[in-house]
Design an enzyme around this catalytic site. Structure first.
Site, mmCIF file in Angstrom:
data_model
loop_
_atom_site.group_PDB
_atom_site.id
_atom_site.type_symbol
_atom_site.label_atom_id
_atom_site.label_comp_id
_atom_site.label_asym_id
_atom_site.label_seq_id
_atom_site.Cartn_x
_atom_site.Cartn_y
_atom_site.Cartn_z
ATOM 1 N N ASP A 1 0.448 -0.763 -4.101
ATOM 2 C CA ASP A 1 -0.898 -1.104 -4.548
ATOM 3 C C ASP A 1 -0.852 -2.466 -5.256
ATOM 4 O OD1 ASP A 1 0.182 -0.629 -7.082
ATOM 5 O OD2 ASP A 1 -0.854 1.285 -7.346
ATOM 6 N N ALA A 2 -1.920 -2.847 -5.888
ATOM 7 C CA ALA A 2 -2.009 -4.163 -6.533
ATOM 8 C C ALA A 2 -0.997 -4.342 -7.664
ATOM 9 C CB ALA A 2 -3.428 -4.385 -7.055
#
Length: 142
Positions: free
Chosen positions: A17-18
Site C-alpha cells: 500500500d502507500a
C-alpha cells in the site's frame, strides 16, 4: 514422514500500500501461489487437470489472522500443511513468515473444494491430486 510445504517469494512494490506495507488481500495471493506449487512439485498442472478430469478447485472458505506486517522487499516463506482431507474437500493451514527471522506475519486456514466444471457440483479429487495434497497432511487437534 509428512512435512509442511515451503514456498518462497518476495514482496514487490505492487504488493504494498502507500505506506510500503503488504496490502491485506495480497497474503491470500501468496497463499494461493503456495498451494499451486504443492501440485506443481508433484508434476500436476491445474489447467491440465481441468482438461483431463473436468474439475477445478475453489476456495470454499478462508480465515486470516494478521499477526505482523510484511514490507517492501521482504523475503517470505509460506508454509502449508493439510489438516484434513475428504473426498471432495481439503482444509489447509498456511503461515506466511518473514524468511530472515521466521516471524509469523499471517496465519491462514483455507477450505478447498473440488468441483466438476460441467455443473459446479462437488466431486472427488483426482487420485494424483489427492496424493499430492496427502504428502503434506499433518494431523492437528482442532
Amino acid at each position: 514422514m509428512t512435512a509442511a510445504h515451503r514456498f518462497e517469494c518476495r514482496v514487490y512494490y505492487e504488493d504494498t500500500d502507500a505506506a510500503g506495507i503488504v496490502y491485506y488481500a495480497n497474503y491470500l495471493k501468496f497463499a494461493e501461489r503456495a498451494r499451486t506449487e504443492i501440485l506443481r512439485a508433484a508434476g500436476i498442472v491445474q489447467h491440465d487437470v481441468a482438461r483431463r478430469d473436468g474439475v477445478a478447485f475453489a476456495v470454499k472458505s478462508v480465515a486470516v489472522e494478521y499477526v505482523a506486517p510484511a514490507k517492501l522487499d521482504d523475503a517470505l516463506v509460506v508454509e502449508t500443511t493439510v489438516v484434513q482431507m475428504g473426498g471432495a474437500s481439503a482444509t489447509a493451514d498456511q503461515i506466511v513468515r518473514r524468511a530472515t527471522d521466521g516471524t509469523a506475519l499471517a496465519e491462514i486456514r483455507v477450505r478447498l473444494a473440488c468441483l466438476r466444471l460441467a455443473d459446479g457440483k462437488p466431486t472427488r479429487f483426482p487420485a494424483d491430486v489427492a496424493a499430492a495434497l496427502a504428502r503434506h497432511i499433518i494431523v492437528t487437534k482442532d
